[in-house]
Motif scaffolding. Structure first.
Motif, PDB file in Angstrom:
ATOM      1  N   MET A 143      29.567  66.282   9.021  1.00  0.00           N
ATOM      2  CA  MET A 143      31.078  66.485   9.057  1.00  0.00           C
ATOM      3  C   MET A 143      31.588  67.404   8.056  1.00  0.00           C
ATOM      4  O   MET A 143      32.359  68.170   8.588  1.00  0.00           O
ATOM      5  N   ALA A 144      31.315  67.536   6.982  1.00  0.00           N
ATOM      6  CA  ALA A 144      31.716  68.478   6.076  1.00  0.00           C
ATOM      7  C   ALA A 144      31.342  70.060   6.464  1.00  0.00           C
ATOM      8  O   ALA A 144      32.204  71.173   6.389  1.00  0.00           O
ATOM      9  N   THR A 145      30.086  69.965   6.910  1.00  0.00           N
ATOM     10  CA  THR A 145      29.796  71.464   7.233  1.00  0.00           C
ATOM     11  C   THR A 145      30.439  71.768   8.648  1.00  0.00           C
ATOM     12  O   THR A 145      30.801  72.875   8.734  1.00  0.00           O
ATOM     13  N   MET A 146      30.864  70.981   9.552  1.00  0.00           N
ATOM     14  CA  MET A 146      31.541  71.292  10.742  1.00  0.00           C
ATOM     15  C   MET A 146      33.038  71.478  10.384  1.00  0.00           C
ATOM     16  O   MET A 146      33.457  72.398  10.964  1.00  0.00           O
ATOM     17  N   LEU A 147      33.515  70.920   9.593  1.00  0.00           N
ATOM     18  CA  LEU A 147      34.850  71.279   9.222  1.00  0.00           C
ATOM     19  C   LEU A 147      34.928  72.588   8.590  1.00  0.00           C
ATOM     20  O   LEU A 147      35.732  73.366   8.686  1.00  0.00           O
ATOM     21  N   ILE A 148      33.929  73.021   7.362  1.00  0.00           N
ATOM     22  CA  ILE A 148      33.879  73.994   7.006  1.00  0.00           C
ATOM     23  C   ILE A 148      33.790  75.219   8.067  1.00  0.00           C
ATOM     24  O   ILE A 148      34.579  76.383   7.831  1.00  0.00           O
ATOM     25  N   ALA A 149      32.836  75.251   8.997  1.00  0.00           N
ATOM     26  CA  ALA A 149      32.547  76.128  10.048  1.00  0.00           C
ATOM     27  C   ALA A 149      33.746  76.288  11.184  1.00  0.00           C
ATOM     28  O   ALA A 149      34.229  77.431  11.294  1.00  0.00           O
TER      29      ALA A 149
END
Length: 54
Positions: free
Chosen positions: A40-46
């Protein structure tokens, strides 16, 4: 024009070493939660980076 590769080279090659199969160990609930947080953090940053770029 489509080029067909000679696949006989791949048939002659052999594996470098035997693969050792690992026993599948199911993840615990805490491991699933940690993995989900990372995704979820990776998707948010992307999403943020994508919004800034485009």
């Amino acid at each position: 024009m489509i080029i067909k590769l000679d696949t006989s080279v791949f048939r002659l090659s052999r594996e470098k070493a035997e693969k050792v199969k690992k026993a599948d160990i199911p993840l615990t609930r805490e491991q699933w939660i940690n993995a989900d947080r990372i995704v979820m953090a990776t998707m948010l940053i992307a999403t943020v980076i994508g919004a800034i770029l485009f």
